[in-house]
Each structure stands twice: as C-alpha cells, then as structure tokens.
Design an enzyme around this catalytic site. Sequence first.
Site, PDB file in Angstrom:
ATOM      1  N   HIS A  63       0.103   6.427  -5.699  1.00 46.00           N
ATOM      2  CA  HIS A  63      -0.665   6.287  -4.474  1.00 46.00           C
ATOM      3  C   HIS A  63      -0.384   7.500  -3.585  1.00 46.00           C
ATOM      4  O   HIS A  63       0.508   8.302  -3.873  1.00 46.00           O
ATOM      5  CB  HIS A  63      -0.308   4.980  -3.751  1.00 46.00           C
ATOM      6  CG  HIS A  63       1.126   4.864  -3.374  1.00 46.00           C
ATOM      7  ND1 HIS A  63       2.001   3.985  -3.984  1.00 46.00           N
ATOM      8  CD2 HIS A  63       1.856   5.525  -2.461  1.00 46.00           C
ATOM      9  CE1 HIS A  63       3.191   4.117  -3.443  1.00 46.00           C
ATOM     10  NE2 HIS A  63       3.131   5.055  -2.520  1.00 46.00           N
TER      11      HIS A  63
HETATM   12  P1  TYD Z   1       4.629  -0.952  -4.146  1.00 47.75           P
HETATM   13  O1  TYD Z   1       3.858  -0.267  -3.086  1.00 47.75           O
HETATM   14  O2  TYD Z   1       3.890  -1.477  -5.327  1.00 47.75           O
HETATM   15  O3  TYD Z   1       5.816  -0.018  -4.666  1.00 47.75           O
HETATM   16  P2  TYD Z   1       5.735   1.417  -5.404  1.00 47.75           P
HETATM   17  O4  TYD Z   1       4.866   2.287  -4.569  1.00 47.75           O
HETATM   18  O5  TYD Z   1       7.147   1.865  -5.424  1.00 47.75           O
HETATM   19  O6  TYD Z   1       5.236   1.258  -6.774  1.00 47.75           O
HETATM   20  O7  TYD Z   1       5.456  -2.134  -3.459  1.00 47.75           O
HETATM   21  C1  TYD Z   1       5.994  -3.224  -4.183  1.00 47.75           C
HETATM   22  C2  TYD Z   1       6.004  -4.461  -3.291  1.00 47.75           C
HETATM   23  O8  TYD Z   1       6.892  -4.305  -2.182  1.00 47.75           O
HETATM   24  C3  TYD Z   1       4.642  -4.778  -2.715  1.00 47.75           C
HETATM   25  O9  TYD Z   1       4.473  -6.180  -2.772  1.00 47.75           O
HETATM   26  C4  TYD Z   1       4.735  -4.343  -1.278  1.00 47.75           C
HETATM   27  C5  TYD Z   1       6.198  -4.497  -0.954  1.00 47.75           C
HETATM   28  N1  TYD Z   1       6.714  -3.535   0.020  1.00 47.75           N
HETATM   29  C6  TYD Z   1       7.091  -3.978   1.266  1.00 47.75           C
HETATM   30  O10 TYD Z   1       6.998  -5.180   1.604  1.00 47.75           O
HETATM   31  N2  TYD Z   1       7.605  -3.079   2.168  1.00 47.75           N
HETATM   32  C7  TYD Z   1       7.742  -1.767   1.865  1.00 47.75           C
HETATM   33  O11 TYD Z   1       8.223  -0.985   2.708  1.00 47.75           O
HETATM   34  C8  TYD Z   1       7.326  -1.298   0.560  1.00 47.75           C
HETATM   35  C9  TYD Z   1       7.441   0.141   0.180  1.00 47.75           C
HETATM   36  C10 TYD Z   1       6.823  -2.228  -0.331  1.00 47.75           C
END
Ligand code: TYD
Length: 152
Positions: A63
């Site tokens: 992303h």
């Molecule tokens: P995600 O964005 O998929 O992680 P990555 O970019 O590392 O692959 O996030 C995983 C889960 O965690 C999703 O349900 C959102 C949650 N999350 C939060 O609640 N707070 C945060 O600061 C972050 C980064 C993720």
Amino acid sequence: MQYHPISHDIILMEAKTELLSFPIHGDSRGSLIALECFEEIPFAIKRIYYIFGTQKNTPRGFHAHKELKQILISVSGSVTIHCEQNSCKRKYFLNSPDKGLLIEGLVWREMHDFSPDCVLLVLANQHYDENDYIRTYEEFKKIVLQSLNHEE
Ligand code: TYD
C-alpha cells in the site's frame, strides 16, 4: 473501487525515502539507542506499532499513504523493504536497530523476506486512519500521475 481525491497537501508533499543512522550509546554492558522527536526522528510521533511473528514467505504492506510519515526500524532480525516513488524502485535491507527507513509522501511499500526473529518497529506521525491508505497499486499509479499532471 473507492477513489480518494488528491488533497492540496499531497501535491506538495514530495515522495521521499531515506535510510537514517542512529547513534549507539554503547559500553561494556551492551548497547542503547535513544530516539527523540525532532532530534533523531524528524517528526512528532503519534503512533507506534510493531510487526513480529511474521510467517515464512509472507510479505506485508502493499500500500501507499497519502500523508503519513513513518520510520521503520528492524530492532531484531531482518526484513527487506521494497519502495517505489516517482517510478524509481529501491530496496532497503533492514538488519540493525541503528538503521531507520524514513518513508514519506506517495511511496508504494512492500515488506518482504522477514526473518523469523524480525521485530519491525514503526514510528508514525499520525494516528491510524484507513482513509489515508492507498490500497491498490492501480490507484497509487493513478494518483501519482494526477499529482505530476497537476505540477505542470
Ligand atoms: P495492515 O494494514 O494489513 O498491515 P500491513 O500494512 O503491515 O500489511 O494491518 C493489519 C491490521 O492491523 C488491520 O486490521 C488494521 C490494523 N492496524 C491497526 O489497528 N492500527 C495500526 O496502526 C495498523 C498499522 C494496523
């Protein structure tokens, strides 16, 4: 697909990635790194999260963000961060707690090859906001193109 209009800020914020080196305070007992806002960290930290226990051959990320600034630090183990900004692709191998990868502006990021012991600490200048995410590569390319056209 949801479309996020470009804000004025996005056009102004230049995409940037930079590997930072943090000073290590070491003595006979071992090492310590201290990070302070507007000293080693060039922004006020509003959120900290860490990624650990990542399964083998499991990349994360995929992303970009519209306005978020982040610093990624592999405090244990290693991970390779793939970044794309302004059509320039770069890989950063993070394998030391004294290295931090600053990412700001429109940068597509992917995290690959986590070692089993990797703990990836992330410092961010904003609270979690799903609306700040650009979740598809297609949308990322579209927004980059739009911001370039706007500059001309
Ligand atoms: P995600 O964005 O998929 O992680 P990555 O970019 O590392 O692959 O996030 C995983 C889960 O965690 C999703 O349900 C959102 C949650 N999350 C939060 O609640 N707070 C945060 O600061 C972050 C980064 C993720």
